[in-house]
Scaffold this motif. Structure first.
Motif, PDB file in Angstrom:
ATOM      1  N   THR A 570       0.850  -1.186   0.000  1.00 51.06           N
ATOM      2  CA  THR A 570       0.000   0.000   0.000  1.00 51.06           C
ATOM      3  C   THR A 570       0.887   1.237   0.000  1.00 51.06           C
ATOM      4  OG1 THR A 570      -1.687  -1.184   1.262  1.00 51.06           O
ATOM      5  CG2 THR A 570      -1.842   1.215   1.204  1.00 51.06           C
ATOM      6  N   ASN A 571       0.737   2.068  -0.998  1.00 51.11           N
ATOM      7  CA  ASN A 571       1.505   3.310  -1.145  1.00 51.11           C
ATOM      8  C   ASN A 571       2.965   2.999  -1.471  1.00 51.11           C
ATOM      9  OD1 ASN A 571      -0.866   4.611  -0.344  1.00 51.11           O
ATOM     10  ND2 ASN A 571      -0.220   4.699   1.801  1.00 51.11           N
ATOM     11  N   VAL A 572       3.249   2.899  -2.756  1.00 48.30           N
ATOM     12  CA  VAL A 572       4.596   2.610  -3.245  1.00 48.30           C
ATOM     13  C   VAL A 572       5.043   3.751  -4.143  1.00 48.30           C
ATOM     14  CG1 VAL A 572       6.041   1.070  -4.606  1.00 48.30           C
ATOM     15  CG2 VAL A 572       4.240   0.125  -3.137  1.00 48.30           C
ATOM     16  N   THR A 573       6.171   4.359  -3.797  1.00 49.75           N
ATOM     17  CA  THR A 573       6.775   5.386  -4.639  1.00 49.75           C
ATOM     18  C   THR A 573       8.189   4.934  -4.976  1.00 49.75           C
ATOM     19  OG1 THR A 573       5.488   7.196  -3.685  1.00 49.75           O
ATOM     20  CG2 THR A 573       7.560   7.770  -4.761  1.00 49.75           C
ATOM     21  N   ALA A 574       8.513   4.909  -6.265  1.00 55.71           N
ATOM     22  CA  ALA A 574       9.862   4.565  -6.702  1.00 55.71           C
ATOM     23  C   ALA A 574      10.283   5.552  -7.773  1.00 55.71           C
ATOM     24  CB  ALA A 574       9.918   3.137  -7.228  1.00 55.71           C
ATOM     25  N   ILE A 575      11.424   6.205  -7.566  1.00 50.59           N
ATOM     26  CA  ILE A 575      11.871   7.264  -8.466  1.00 50.59           C
ATOM     27  C   ILE A 575      13.322   6.994  -8.863  1.00 50.59           C
ATOM     28  CG2 ILE A 575      12.318   9.737  -8.701  1.00 50.59           C
ATOM     29  CD1 ILE A 575      10.061  10.211  -6.683  1.00 50.59           C
ATOM     30  N   SER A 576      13.572   7.012 -10.174  1.00 49.79           N
ATOM     31  CA  SER A 576      14.924   6.823 -10.688  1.00 49.79           C
ATOM     32  C   SER A 576      15.340   8.023 -11.524  1.00 49.79           C
ATOM     33  CB  SER A 576      15.005   5.557 -11.533  1.00 49.79           C
ATOM     34  OG  SER A 576      16.266   5.465 -12.183  1.00 49.79           O
ATOM     35  N   THR A 577      16.596   8.414 -11.365  1.00 50.07           N
ATOM     36  CA  THR A 577      17.156   9.447 -12.241  1.00 50.07           C
ATOM     37  C   THR A 577      18.073   8.826 -13.279  1.00 50.07           C
ATOM     38  OG1 THR A 577      19.037   9.828 -10.754  1.00 50.07           O
ATOM     39  CG2 THR A 577      17.056  11.176 -10.409  1.00 50.07           C
ATOM     40  N   THR A 578      18.149   7.470 -13.284  1.00 50.17           N
ATOM     41  CA  THR A 578      19.089   6.796 -14.182  1.00 50.17           C
ATOM     42  C   THR A 578      18.429   5.673 -14.978  1.00 50.17           C
ATOM     43  OG1 THR A 578      19.766   5.283 -12.412  1.00 50.17           O
ATOM     44  CG2 THR A 578      21.046   7.304 -12.680  1.00 50.17           C
ATOM     45  N   GLY A 579      17.121   5.736 -15.159  1.00 56.71           N
ATOM     46  CA  GLY A 579      16.423   4.707 -15.921  1.00 56.71           C
ATOM     47  C   GLY A 579      16.296   3.417 -15.136  1.00 56.71           C
ATOM     48  N   GLY A 580      16.436   2.265 -15.856  1.00 60.29           N
ATOM     49  CA  GLY A 580      16.391   0.978 -15.181  1.00 60.29           C
ATOM     50  C   GLY A 580      14.998   0.363 -15.142  1.00 60.29           C
ATOM     51  N   ILE A 581      14.885  -0.758 -14.440  1.00 62.05           N
ATOM     52  CA  ILE A 581      13.640  -1.507 -14.317  1.00 62.05           C
ATOM     53  C   ILE A 581      12.995  -1.209 -12.970  1.00 62.05           C
ATOM     54  CG2 ILE A 581      12.625  -3.820 -14.187  1.00 62.05           C
ATOM     55  CD1 ILE A 581      14.943  -4.785 -15.944  1.00 62.05           C
ATOM     56  N   ALA A 582      11.707  -0.972 -12.967  1.00 58.91           N
ATOM     57  CA  ALA A 582      10.986  -0.715 -11.725  1.00 58.91           C
ATOM     58  C   ALA A 582      10.572  -2.029 -11.068  1.00 58.91           C
ATOM     59  CB  ALA A 582       9.779   0.181 -11.976  1.00 58.91           C
ATOM     60  N   LEU A 583       9.524  -2.668 -11.573  1.00 59.31           N
ATOM     61  CA  LEU A 583       8.955  -3.853 -10.927  1.00 59.31           C
ATOM     62  C   LEU A 583       9.151  -5.077 -11.803  1.00 59.31           C
ATOM     63  CD1 LEU A 583       5.549  -2.328  -9.736  1.00 59.31           C
ATOM     64  CD2 LEU A 583       7.847  -2.020  -8.768  1.00 59.31           C
ATOM     65  N   TYR A 597       3.254   4.841  -7.591  1.00 65.33           N
ATOM     66  CA  TYR A 597       3.787   5.978  -8.345  1.00 65.33           C
ATOM     67  C   TYR A 597       5.211   5.634  -8.780  1.00 65.33           C
ATOM     68  CZ  TYR A 597       5.490  10.567  -9.703  1.00 65.33           C
ATOM     69  OH  TYR A 597       6.026  11.604 -10.419  1.00 65.33           O
ATOM     70  N   LEU A 598       5.424   5.602 -10.097  1.00 66.67           N
ATOM     71  CA  LEU A 598       6.739   5.331 -10.663  1.00 66.67           C
ATOM     72  C   LEU A 598       7.191   6.525 -11.490  1.00 66.67           C
ATOM     73  CD1 LEU A 598       6.209   1.663 -11.947  1.00 66.67           C
ATOM     74  CD2 LEU A 598       7.169   2.395  -9.744  1.00 66.67           C
ATOM     75  N   GLU A 599       8.492   6.784 -11.437  1.00 70.93           N
ATOM     76  CA  GLU A 599       9.023   7.918 -12.199  1.00 70.93           C
ATOM     77  C   GLU A 599      10.465   7.621 -12.606  1.00 70.93           C
ATOM     78  OE1 GLU A 599      10.557  12.350 -11.045  1.00 70.93           O
ATOM     79  OE2 GLU A 599       8.507  11.872 -10.418  1.00 70.93           O
ATOM     80  N   GLY A 600      10.729   7.804 -13.908  1.00 70.03           N
ATOM     81  CA  GLY A 600      12.108   7.783 -14.393  1.00 70.03           C
ATOM     82  C   GLY A 600      12.662   6.442 -14.808  1.00 70.03           C
ATOM     83  N   TYR A 601      11.867   5.368 -14.770  1.00 69.83           N
ATOM     84  CA  TYR A 601      12.363   4.042 -15.147  1.00 69.83           C
ATOM     85  C   TYR A 601      12.147   3.794 -16.643  1.00 69.83           C
ATOM     86  CZ  TYR A 601      12.641   3.253 -10.150  1.00 69.83           C
ATOM     87  OH  TYR A 601      12.958   3.362  -8.818  1.00 69.83           O
ATOM     88  N   ASP A 602      13.061   3.043 -17.245  1.00 65.32           N
ATOM     89  CA  ASP A 602      12.904   2.676 -18.653  1.00 65.32           C
ATOM     90  C   ASP A 602      11.801   1.635 -18.819  1.00 65.32           C
ATOM     91  OD1 ASP A 602      15.142   4.274 -19.448  1.00 65.32           O
ATOM     92  OD2 ASP A 602      16.465   2.699 -18.720  1.00 65.32           O
ATOM     93  N   THR A 603      11.726   0.693 -17.866  1.00 66.56           N
ATOM     94  CA  THR A 603      10.717  -0.359 -17.885  1.00 66.56           C
ATOM     95  C   THR A 603       9.979  -0.341 -16.562  1.00 66.56           C
ATOM     96  OG1 THR A 603      12.093  -1.742 -19.320  1.00 66.56           O
ATOM     97  CG2 THR A 603      10.304  -2.837 -18.114  1.00 66.56           C
TER      98      THR A 603
END
Length: 647
Positions: A570-583, A597-603
């Motif tokens: 419940t309530n997941v925030t993941a932020i990347s400034t370098t791309g990459g895979i989120a989940l 909420y996802l931000e900045g991932y390539d996948t």
């Protein structure tokens, strides 16, 4: 056979010539006894190569410690050096051409002191430089016979910042003693800021010629002179505060011999026992601005009837009839850092099978593995800091089945476990083993430590973790296995985990191996493999997850593997400034996620083994590999001040 004999002869000849070479063998390199002692926390002998102390080690100064020409000793913030109370045989000396870099901070000063800090316990710190002195080039010091003096007024003997020295002034003979800090022809390239010398049997600081200056100097109950100089010293002391509460001290200032006209800017001295403030011998003098004296019987003493015109105070020649009792020109609050004293350092290693409560007023060093066995309980109160030796896989904290850990950090005073430099892979992190279910079965063997875990008690409790910050973990066991920041092996739902931060790990931030444990408020920053990893059918929950990636080549924000225990997020925030895979979900794994909420991932979603997207439910709908997932509400970590705690 003939060819073999020729080969053997050539080999022997080659070995002989190689052995006679002046070059050291690159393979057989013996560690010097001094370096070996330092790694074990003992300071003694001559340091002949650069070395950096470890703030997590409590050093014992057991004899003379000399920093040779061309050698630098680095002392990081928070380092403590405990001097054996053995008089003149115990001291630290920086020889001509050597350097010492004391890098204390106001919150983490460096301390050099005897255990009881009694005056005269040890010899203090001596620095020898190449600046000018009226004693000439290559003069011989009264302490140790060290050589000092030259023509290089800009010479540097290093850096001293936020250093506290206690209990010095050991007597060499009836006429000579060691000072807290002795500056022998030390040059102006040396930086000295925030220095405190307390309870010395002789002078607080003494300058023998040279050009070095000091900013922020605190001197308390030094039995001879607080500030002493001779041989034409002509540096500056800015912001000095002197306290005298013990009778029969000598002076606040004693100046002798030739007048190099040093400058004292803002000098405040307070006595509750009378005494003499400023004493000038022979032709000595100074220019003093911002003088405040309180409680002294004599303010100016020209001991050998030298000219008062050599002593200029606030623009005028000194006047012994004046009280100079202006309001304090230096605020004592400037030296609040100087109250720090030696803190007992306790080593954590071995096993625990009883109940142990740590003491937050002490410093703890995790020097190897420390294992809480069945029946053992480790209680860690708020504010406790555990410094882990950067020893890789040999250094970790583990709680075995039927053991307990109780971390009682608060948001204002979290518990911190970290290596000194907090570099990824420095140590092995925290591992907890429980009796909950796991698809690997009861009495499974963990990949770390070979610990046994797993059972049928899903409400099993391994204790409580509240407000914990872990840094610098992820030591590699082999090419395929590493320690995580926190490894939870079949940990049960009776275990409480709230407010946890894992930062700068070389492997995962947190990994669940089966079990039913849940977590509230987890912060994961720059863990090089996966931020959150789970496998073996873990089916707990995590409420409020914040993941930050600002480094390249990390693996994922989430990695799920094997059977799907359908854990809840419940309530997941993941932020990347370098791309990459989120989940990333492997095999049949999955999860139910609410408010992502996802931000900045390539996948954003990667079904690594083409598992069913229906196993991953996000905001009530099966996951897609095309959704941006950037419309959720971010987890607000602005109030999570505890995540910033360090050693």
């Amino acid at each position: 056979m003939k060819n073999f004999k020729l080969f053997l002869f050539a080999t022997i000849i080659g070995f002989t010539f190689a052995s006679c070479s002046d070059d050291p063998d690159p393979i057989i390199q013996e560690v010097s006894p001094v370096i070996e002692n330092l790694t074990n926390g003992i300071m003694n002998g001559k340091l002949e190569e650069d070395f950096t102390l470890d703030a997590s080690v409590s050093y014992t100064l057991s004899g003379s410690f000399l920093i040779e020409d061309g050698v630098t000793l680095n002392i990081p913030a928070g380092t403590q050096i405990n001097a054996v109370s053995n008089g003149v045989d115990i001291y630290i000396a920086v020889l001509k051409g050597g350097k010492i870099n004391v890098n204390g901070t106001s919150s983490n000063p460096v301390i050099m002191a005897s255990t009881n800090s009694n005056p005269g316990d040890w010899g203090g710190l001596t620095l020898c430089g190449k600046a000018t002195t009226t004693a000439g080039v290559d003069a011989s010091a009264e302490v140790g016979g060290f050589i000092y003096g030259g023509t290089e007024d800009a010479d540097s003997s290093g850096i001293i910042k936020n250093l506290i020295i206690r209990g010095t002034g050991a007597a060499i003979n009836a006429d000579s003693e060691y000072n807290g800090v002795s500056f022998y022809a030390v040059g102006s390239g040396t930086v000295v800021e925030n220095l405190a010398v307390i309870d010395g049997a002789d002078d607080g600081v003494e300058f023998f010629g040279g050009t070095v200056s000091v900013t922020n100097l605190y001197l308390e109950n030094n039995e001879d002179d607080a500030i002493d100089w001779t041989e034409g010293w002509n540096g500056t002391v800015t912001n000095s505060y002197v306290v005298n509460t013990k009778a029969d001290f000598s002076t606040v200032v004693e100046a002798d011999k030739e007048n190099g006209n040093p400058k004292l800017t803002n000098l405040t001295a307070v006595s509750s026992v009378g005494g003499t403030a400023l004493q000038f011998k022979k032709q000595s003098g100074a220019t003093i601005t911002g003088l405040s004296l309180l409680g002294y019987d004599d303010t100016i003493d020209m001991a050998d009837n030298g000219p008062l015109s050599n002593v200029i105070i606030d623009g005028l020649a000194a006047d012994p009839a004046k009280s100079y009792n202006a309001l304090a020109t230096v605020d004592i609050a400037l030296f609040s850092w100087a109250n720090a004293e030696l803190t007992e350092v306790v080593d954590l290693s071995g096993t625990l099978n009883t109940t142990l409560t740590l003491d937050s007023s002490k410093k703890y060093r995790l020097s190897s593995s420390y294992i809480v066995e069945a029946g053992g309980k480790l209680i860690i109160p708020a504010g406790t800091k555990i410094s882990a030796r950067a020893g890789g896989v040999d250094v970790y904290l583990a709680v075995l089945v039927d053991g307990e850990i109780d971390i009682q950090g608060t948001e204002s005073d979290p518990v911190v476990m970290s290596s000194t430099s907090a570099e990824p892979g420095d140590w092995g992190g925290l591992t907890i083993c429980g009796k909950a279910t796991t698809t690997s079965g009861a009495n499974s063997t963990a990949e770390v430590g070979g610990f046994i875990y797993g059972g049928t008690t899903d409400n099993d409790s391994s204790g409580s973790i509240k407000n914990l910050v872990i840094r610098g973990t992820g030591a590699a066991i082999n090419a395929d296995s590493e320690y995580n920041g926190i490894s939870l092996y079949a940990v049960g739902s009776g275990t409480t985990i709230e407010n946890v931060a894992v930062i700068n790990g070389a492997d995962d931030g947190i990994e669940f191996f089966g079990g039913t444990v849940s977590v509230t408020n987890i912060y994961l920053e720059n863990n090089e493999d996966d931020a959150v990893d789970w496998t073996e059918g873990w089916n707990g929950s995590v409420t409020n997850t914040y993941i930050s990636h600002t480094i390249d080549n990390f693996s994922t924000a989430f990695e799920a593997d094997k059977e799907n225990g359908n854990p809840m997020f419940t309530n997941v925030t993941a932020i990347s400034t370098t791309g990459g895979i989120a989940l990333q979900f492997k095999k049949e794994s999955g999860a139910t996620i609410t408010n992502l909420y996802l931000e900045g991932y390539d996948t954003n979603i990667d079904m690594a083994n083409d598992g069913p997207l229906a196993n991953v439910v996000i905001d009530g709908v099966a996951a897609t590999t095309t959704d941006a997932y950037n419309t959720g509400t971010k987890v607000d970590v602005s109030t999570w001040s505890w995540i910033n705690a360090e050693l």
